[in-house]
Motif scaffolding. Structure first.
Motif, mmCIF file in Angstrom:
data_model
loop_
_atom_site.group_PDB
_atom_site.id
_atom_site.type_symbol
_atom_site.label_atom_id
_atom_site.label_comp_id
_atom_site.label_asym_id
_atom_site.label_seq_id
_atom_site.Cartn_x
_atom_site.Cartn_y
_atom_site.Cartn_z
ATOM 1 N N UNK A 38 136.931 31.699 -12.237
ATOM 2 C CA UNK A 38 137.846 31.698 -13.374
ATOM 3 C C UNK A 38 137.699 30.482 -14.296
ATOM 4 N N UNK A 39 137.583 29.261 -13.774
ATOM 5 C CA UNK A 39 137.461 28.112 -14.695
ATOM 6 C C UNK A 39 136.222 28.205 -15.589
ATOM 7 N N UNK A 40 135.098 28.594 -15.013
ATOM 8 C CA UNK A 40 133.863 28.677 -15.792
ATOM 9 C C UNK A 40 133.925 29.809 -16.814
ATOM 10 N N UNK A 41 134.494 30.940 -16.426
ATOM 11 C CA UNK A 41 134.584 32.069 -17.347
ATOM 12 C C UNK A 41 135.600 31.797 -18.454
ATOM 13 N N UNK A 42 136.675 31.090 -18.132
ATOM 14 C CA UNK A 42 137.646 30.702 -19.169
ATOM 15 C C UNK A 42 136.976 29.798 -20.196
ATOM 16 N N UNK A 43 136.172 28.869 -19.730
ATOM 17 C CA UNK A 43 135.444 27.968 -20.630
ATOM 18 C C UNK A 43 134.460 28.745 -21.495
ATOM 19 N N UNK A 76 145.851 30.417 -14.930
ATOM 20 C CA UNK A 76 146.745 30.203 -16.065
ATOM 21 C C UNK A 76 146.002 29.943 -17.374
ATOM 22 N N UNK A 77 144.686 29.785 -17.324
ATOM 23 C CA UNK A 77 143.892 29.624 -18.542
ATOM 24 C C UNK A 77 143.651 30.944 -19.265
ATOM 25 N N UNK A 78 144.041 32.045 -18.660
ATOM 26 C CA UNK A 78 143.808 33.363 -19.257
ATOM 27 C C UNK A 78 144.707 33.584 -20.473
ATOM 28 N N UNK A 79 144.192 34.369 -21.418
ATOM 29 C CA UNK A 79 144.998 34.796 -22.555
ATOM 30 C C UNK A 79 145.925 35.929 -22.141
#
Length: 117
Positions: A38-43, A76-79
């Motif tokens: 998730x962190x890498x894909x959010x970035x 929580x970085x998701x839109x």
């Protein structure tokens, strides 16, 4: 096909045939071993100007537990996030919840003013 965050970051974010750019990147946060980075894909989504959606229908509510908070890092970085309470909260009827960061986007996309409405 990309198989991990490093490979995903290296793939051009444009369709080679049409030249079109994706507007949405969807990641999975499930209760099984299917948890995308998730962190890498959010970035990647932020860098490319795409919306970042997390399908957490089965596993999203486990984010509230100690083990789940370690497993579902940066959800929580998701839109937007989809959650299905009937799957993990044992509700007796089917329910689904779409949580969005900016409620104006879906409201604008699904607004209608026709006389037939």
């Amino acid at each position: 096909m990309p198989t991990g965050p490093a490979q995903s970051a290296a793939v051009p974010f444009v369709c080679p045939r049409s030249g079109l750019r994706p507007f949405l990147l969807v990641a999975t946060a499930d209760t099984t071993d299917t948890v995308d980075p998730l962190p890498q894909l959010a970035e990647l989504a932020r860098r490319e100007g795409a919306c970042f959606h997390v399908d957490a229908a089965c596993g999203g509510f486990f984010r509230l537990t100690k083990r789940g908070s370690e497993r579902f890092v940066d959800m929580e970085d998701a839109d937007s996030i989809i959650l299905d309470p009937h799957k993990t909260l044992f509700m007796s009827f089917g329910t689904g919840v779409l949580v969005v960061r900016d409620p104006t986007s879906p409201r604008a996309a699904h607004d209608g003013t026709g006389s037939y409405l």
